[in-house]
Write a protein that holds these residues in place. Structure first.
Motif, PDB file in Angstrom:
ATOM      1  N   PRO A 199      -6.670  -2.824   9.416  1.00  0.00           N
ATOM      2  CA  PRO A 199      -5.568  -2.080   8.890  1.00  0.00           C
ATOM      3  C   PRO A 199      -5.315  -2.755   7.648  1.00  0.00           C
ATOM      4  CG  PRO A 199      -5.092  -3.706  10.468  1.00  0.00           C
ATOM      5  CD  PRO A 199      -6.504  -3.693  10.898  1.00  0.00           C
ATOM      6  N   CYS A 200      -4.772  -2.006   6.784  1.00  0.00           N
ATOM      7  CA  CYS A 200      -4.546  -2.353   5.484  1.00  0.00           C
ATOM      8  C   CYS A 200      -3.077  -1.904   5.028  1.00  0.00           C
ATOM      9  CB  CYS A 200      -5.461  -1.494   4.458  1.00  0.00           C
ATOM     10  SG  CYS A 200      -5.385  -1.965   2.695  1.00  0.00           S
ATOM     11  N   GLU A 201      -2.569  -2.910   4.643  1.00  0.00           N
ATOM     12  CA  GLU A 201      -0.831  -2.921   4.393  1.00  0.00           C
ATOM     13  C   GLU A 201      -0.737  -3.441   2.811  1.00  0.00           C
ATOM     14  OE1 GLU A 201       0.999  -4.972   7.153  1.00  0.00           O
ATOM     15  OE2 GLU A 201       0.622  -3.519   8.854  1.00  0.00           O
ATOM     16  N   ALA A 232      -8.795   4.240   1.397  1.00  0.00           N
ATOM     17  CA  ALA A 232      -9.820   3.746   0.475  1.00  0.00           C
ATOM     18  C   ALA A 232      -9.660   4.654  -0.676  1.00  0.00           C
ATOM     19  CB  ALA A 232     -11.169   3.618   0.732  1.00  0.00           C
ATOM     20  N   ARG A 233      -9.697   5.867  -0.656  1.00  0.00           N
ATOM     21  CA  ARG A 233      -9.813   7.060  -1.499  1.00  0.00           C
ATOM     22  C   ARG A 233      -8.428   7.012  -2.306  1.00  0.00           C
ATOM     23  NH1 ARG A 233     -11.980  12.833  -2.391  1.00  0.00           N
ATOM     24  NH2 ARG A 233     -13.857  11.986  -1.569  1.00  0.00           N
ATOM     25  N   ALA A 234      -7.332   6.771  -1.618  1.00  0.00           N
ATOM     26  CA  ALA A 234      -5.969   6.664  -2.020  1.00  0.00           C
ATOM     27  C   ALA A 234      -5.597   5.732  -3.108  1.00  0.00           C
ATOM     28  CB  ALA A 234      -5.057   6.981  -0.904  1.00  0.00           C
ATOM     29  N   ALA A 235      -6.443   4.532  -2.551  1.00  0.00           N
ATOM     30  CA  ALA A 235      -6.082   3.382  -3.392  1.00  0.00           C
ATOM     31  C   ALA A 235      -6.973   3.682  -4.593  1.00  0.00           C
ATOM     32  CB  ALA A 235      -6.568   2.380  -2.657  1.00  0.00           C
ATOM     33  N   ALA A 286       0.869  -1.301  -0.030  1.00  0.00           N
ATOM     34  CA  ALA A 286      -0.057  -0.138  -0.010  1.00  0.00           C
ATOM     35  C   ALA A 286       0.692   1.315  -0.052  1.00  0.00           C
ATOM     36  CB  ALA A 286      -0.863   0.089   1.278  1.00  0.00           C
ATOM     37  N   ALA A 287       0.564   2.316  -0.786  1.00  0.00           N
ATOM     38  CA  ALA A 287       1.159   3.532  -1.017  1.00  0.00           C
ATOM     39  C   ALA A 287       0.921   4.258   0.443  1.00  0.00           C
ATOM     40  CB  ALA A 287       0.712   4.295  -2.239  1.00  0.00           C
ATOM     41  N   VAL A 288      -0.217   4.142   0.758  1.00  0.00           N
ATOM     42  CA  VAL A 288      -0.664   4.753   1.993  1.00  0.00           C
ATOM     43  C   VAL A 288      -0.916   3.690   3.020  1.00  0.00           C
ATOM     44  CG1 VAL A 288      -2.138   6.542   3.125  1.00  0.00           C
ATOM     45  CG2 VAL A 288      -1.592   6.835   0.879  1.00  0.00           C
ATOM     46  N   VAL A 289      -0.408   3.924   4.337  1.00  0.00           N
ATOM     47  CA  VAL A 289      -0.918   2.622   5.269  1.00  0.00           C
ATOM     48  C   VAL A 289      -1.834   3.244   6.021  1.00  0.00           C
ATOM     49  CG1 VAL A 289       0.143   1.189   7.078  1.00  0.00           C
ATOM     50  CG2 VAL A 289       1.647   1.577   5.009  1.00  0.00           C
ATOM     51  N   SER A 333      -5.245   5.586  -7.159  1.00  0.00           N
ATOM     52  CA  SER A 333      -4.229   4.948  -7.833  1.00  0.00           C
ATOM     53  C   SER A 333      -4.246   3.524  -8.612  1.00  0.00           C
ATOM     54  CB  SER A 333      -3.176   4.533  -6.854  1.00  0.00           C
ATOM     55  OG  SER A 333      -2.891   5.368  -5.747  1.00  0.00           O
ATOM     56  N   GLY A 334      -5.761   3.265  -8.727  1.00  0.00           N
ATOM     57  CA  GLY A 334      -6.237   2.404  -9.775  1.00  0.00           C
ATOM     58  C   GLY A 334      -6.133   1.056  -8.826  1.00  0.00           C
ATOM     59  N   CYS A 335      -6.285   1.150  -7.580  1.00  0.00           N
ATOM     60  CA  CYS A 335      -6.321   0.039  -6.785  1.00  0.00           C
ATOM     61  C   CYS A 335      -7.451  -0.193  -5.701  1.00  0.00           C
ATOM     62  CB  CYS A 335      -4.812   0.082  -5.796  1.00  0.00           C
ATOM     63  SG  CYS A 335      -3.476  -0.123  -6.763  1.00  0.00           S
ATOM     64  N   ALA A 336      -7.629  -1.152  -5.131  1.00  0.00           N
ATOM     65  CA  ALA A 336      -8.405  -1.265  -4.025  1.00  0.00           C
ATOM     66  C   ALA A 336      -7.614  -1.842  -2.706  1.00  0.00           C
ATOM     67  CB  ALA A 336      -9.540  -2.421  -4.585  1.00  0.00           C
ATOM     68  N   PRO A 337      -7.939  -1.343  -1.584  1.00  0.00           N
ATOM     69  CA  PRO A 337      -7.479  -1.849  -0.399  1.00  0.00           C
ATOM     70  C   PRO A 337      -7.813  -3.388  -0.154  1.00  0.00           C
ATOM     71  CG  PRO A 337      -9.195  -0.524  -0.009  1.00  0.00           C
ATOM     72  CD  PRO A 337      -9.003  -0.358  -1.505  1.00  0.00           C
ATOM     73  N   TRP A 338      -6.801  -4.234   0.292  1.00  0.00           N
ATOM     74  CA  TRP A 338      -7.098  -5.483   0.403  1.00  0.00           C
ATOM     75  C   TRP A 338      -7.076  -6.063   1.822  1.00  0.00           C
ATOM     76  CZ3 TRP A 338      -2.728  -9.643  -0.564  1.00  0.00           C
ATOM     77  CH2 TRP A 338      -3.235 -11.216  -0.142  1.00  0.00           C
ATOM     78  N   VAL A 339      -8.138  -6.555   2.269  1.00  0.00           N
ATOM     79  CA  VAL A 339      -7.962  -7.081   3.610  1.00  0.00           C
ATOM     80  C   VAL A 339      -8.015  -8.671   3.730  1.00  0.00           C
ATOM     81  CG1 VAL A 339      -9.511  -7.031   6.026  1.00  0.00           C
ATOM     82  CG2 VAL A 339      -9.589  -5.061   4.220  1.00  0.00           C
ATOM     83  N   GLU A 340      -6.903  -9.108   4.286  1.00  0.00           N
ATOM     84  CA  GLU A 340      -6.732 -10.474   4.443  1.00  0.00           C
ATOM     85  C   GLU A 340      -7.206 -11.091   5.765  1.00  0.00           C
ATOM     86  OE1 GLU A 340      -3.508 -13.743   2.201  1.00  0.00           O
ATOM     87  OE2 GLU A 340      -2.800 -11.889   3.154  1.00  0.00           O
ATOM     88  N   SER A 341      -7.558 -10.262   6.612  1.00  0.00           N
ATOM     89  CA  SER A 341      -7.773 -10.752   7.960  1.00  0.00           C
ATOM     90  C   SER A 341      -8.888 -11.649   7.968  1.00  0.00           C
ATOM     91  CB  SER A 341      -7.847  -9.606   8.892  1.00  0.00           C
ATOM     92  OG  SER A 341      -9.156  -9.654   9.592  1.00  0.00           O
ATOM     93  N   ARG A 342      -9.094 -12.538   9.010  1.00  0.00           N
ATOM     94  CA  ARG A 342     -10.288 -13.357   9.101  1.00  0.00           C
ATOM     95  C   ARG A 342     -11.499 -12.929   9.506  1.00  0.00           C
ATOM     96  NH1 ARG A 342      -8.661 -16.476  13.737  1.00  0.00           N
ATOM     97  NH2 ARG A 342     -10.809 -17.325  13.657  1.00  0.00           N
ATOM     98  N   ALA A 343     -11.018 -11.608   9.727  1.00  0.00           N
ATOM     99  CA  ALA A 343     -12.558 -10.911  10.235  1.00  0.00           C
ATOM    100  C   ALA A 343     -13.708 -10.695   9.177  1.00  0.00           C
ATOM    101  CB  ALA A 343     -12.106  -9.188  10.710  1.00  0.00           C
ATOM    102  N   VAL A 344     -13.184 -10.831   7.873  1.00  0.00           N
ATOM    103  CA  VAL A 344     -14.079 -10.737   6.811  1.00  0.00           C
ATOM    104  C   VAL A 344     -15.028 -12.070   6.401  1.00  0.00           C
ATOM    105  CG1 VAL A 344     -13.366  -8.466   6.413  1.00  0.00           C
ATOM    106  CG2 VAL A 344     -12.534 -10.651   5.142  1.00  0.00           C
TER     107      VAL A 344
END
Lengths: 246, 257
Positions: free
Chosen positions: A139-141, A110-113, A100-103, A116-127
């Motif tokens: 948190p999104c890294e 979300a907006r920054a991603a 992520a360019a912005v942590v 940049s033509g990206c989407a934040p990715w959440v890999e946590s088990r919480a979803v």
């Protein structure tokens, strides 16, 4: 060779006559039948003769129980066919993750991603099929690069659990659009009080409530109220980690 | 389909009886049923099940699936078949009935093979650690019996042949042509010879001759097989042959062996 010429040898073999030999033929036929030989049934005429013959000996009681069974099988198959079609229609795009360019938490990046033509990715088990805290506070890294056809307002989530098999398997990454309107037969990520975030198929779409179902028949459908925040977004694509992407 | 005469010439196709050809289901009805399934309409799906469930239940009985497992095997097959048919973009099969029945028979054969592999695996495990319960847990009685090859029928008085006959069938599959195997099974279903002739594209006399030769060979093969067997298998086959009216004595057995 005529039949008359054959008969003496038949007697030598110790067979009484036509009827008894026919009985042996039937036993052999039954043996082939029970052994799974398909030759006879590959003949269209016989298959249809046999079908008529079976239907001719169904009792009224069997017919009534058959009606109930047919209804039950038909309902189950209908749901599976619908699920298979939705799964087939869900686009699969390549999964390309990057740092992520912005942590920060999802809410912040979300907006920054998106810019940049990206989407934040959440890999946590919480979803998805798990329970836990607010998705926006995760948190999104890492971000995932978005395919050209998907504009802003997206979020990439990792699926856990088997409730959506065979469409979505545990570990799959899905792209969720938070702006898309929820309609019947779409797949959504929703918040459920007792389960946290879940990814489910919308089977009924009312003004006040949504009926959400799993593709896996082991899970029962349930209803959620259509209140703000109940639905995170609509699943618009599956991001495949493998090379072979359609 | 082999419809060649004695000297290899192709025999003219018989016209067949009304029963054989006159009362065939309308192919358009098949197409309509399939279209309903592909549209995923509840009525179409239900009609498909109503049409094929009794046929497949009878097939399960004929294939020796245990009575308490028939319903499950048929239901799961129908469910999968509907999903498969609804998803296929290809043309409809020439005969929906033949397609469904042969698919079901292949499905049961596959289940048997899987069960046989599981049983063998469990058996080797059992030999190592003495866990018979593993076999019991993973295989049904039907699958266990199928895997062992010791007859496939259940104990509910069905017409399933015994082990010796199943073994005879396996030998027949190797020795009989496709047409002959068809003829044997049709005879087991008590189909009129006139219909068999029509379906094989033979004249009535040619079919009669074919069946007669088949009988002769069957008796010869059975008696020869009997002489090659020993112990309980021999006694079992001898009992069956006697029941079928074949007079078995030591001379016959020796002369044909």
């Amino acid at each position: 060779m005529t039949r008359e010429n054959q008969m003496p040898s038949l007697h030598l073999l110790g067979i009484d006559g036509d009827d008894d030999a026919s009985s042996l033929i039937r036993i052999a036929g039954d043996a082939l039948d029970v052994n799974g030989d398909c030759a006879a049934y590959e003949n269209d005429n016989f298959a249809e003769w046999y079908e008529r013959e079976v239907h001719g000996r169904i009792s009224i009681a069997d017919r009534q129980s058959g009606e109930r069974l047919a209804q039950r099988i038909a309902r189950g198959a209908q749901a599976r066919i619908r699920a298979a079609r939705i799964a087939a229609s869900l686009p699969v795009r390549p999964f390309r993750a990057r740092a992520a360019a912005v942590v920060g938490n999802i809410n912040h990046v979300a907006r920054a991603a998106s810019e940049s033509g990206c989407a934040p990715w959440v890999e946590s088990r919480a979803v998805a099929a798990g329970a836990g805290r607010e998705i926006w506070d995760e948190p999104c890294e890492q971000w995932v690069e978005l395919p050209a056809e998907f504009a802003g307002g997206n979020l990439a989530l990792t699926v856990t659990g088997d409730s959506m098999t065979p469409c979505l398997e545990s570990g799959d990454v899905i792209l969720v659009n938070t702006h898309k309107v929820v309609t019947r037969d779409c797949i959504v990520v929703a918040r459920r009080a007792e389960d946290g975030y879940v990814v489910k198929h919308v089977t009924r779409c009312g003004r006040a409530a949504l009926e959400l179902s799993s593709f896996n028949r082991a899970y029962e459908p349930f209803t959620i109220e259509r209140v703000p925040g109940a639905v995170v977004g609509v699943v618009v694509a599956k991001l495949a980690r493998d090379e072979g992407v359609s | 389909m082999d419809s060649r005469g004695e000297r290899g010439q192709v025999l003219p196709r018989a016209r067949g009886t009304e029963r054989a050809h006159g009362a065939r289901p309308d192919p358009a009805a098949d197409m309509e049923l399939l279209a309903g399934v592909r549209r995923n309409e509840l009525t179409g799906l239900r009609n498909f099940v109503l049409r094929f469930e009794p046929v497949l239940m009878d097939q399960a009985r004929r294939l020796g699936v245990a009575q308490d497992e028939r319903r499950t095997v048929v239901t799961e097959f129908l469910d999968d078949m509907l999903v498969r048919l609804a998803g296929e973009k290809t043309e409809a099969p020439r005969s929906l009935t033949a397609f469904v029945i042969t698919s079901f028979r292949n499905c049961v054969t596959d289940l048997r093979r899987e069960a046989a592999v599981r049983a063998r695996h469990s058996q080797s495990q059992e030999e190592m650690i003495g866990t018979e319960h593993v076999v019991r847990a993973t295989c049904s009685e039907f699958m266990l019996r199928s895997a062992r090859g010791d007859g496939c029928g259940d104990d509910s008085g069905d017409e399933s042949p015994s082990y010796a006959v199943v073994m005879l069938a396996r030998a027949l599959i190797e020795s009989c042509s496709y047409d002959e195997r068809q003829l044997l099974i049709w005879s087991a279903h008590r189909v009129a010879l006139r219909d068999c002739a029509a379906w094989l594209g033979l004249s009535y006399d040619a079919a009669k001759q074919k069946l007669f030769r088949l009988r002769v060979r069957l008796v010869r093969d059975s008696v020869a097989r009997l002489s090659a067997l020993a112990g309980p298998d021999r006694a079992e086959l001898a009992r069956i042959l006697r029941r079928a009216g074949v007079q078995i004595n030591n001379d016959v057995t020796r002369s044909t062996a």
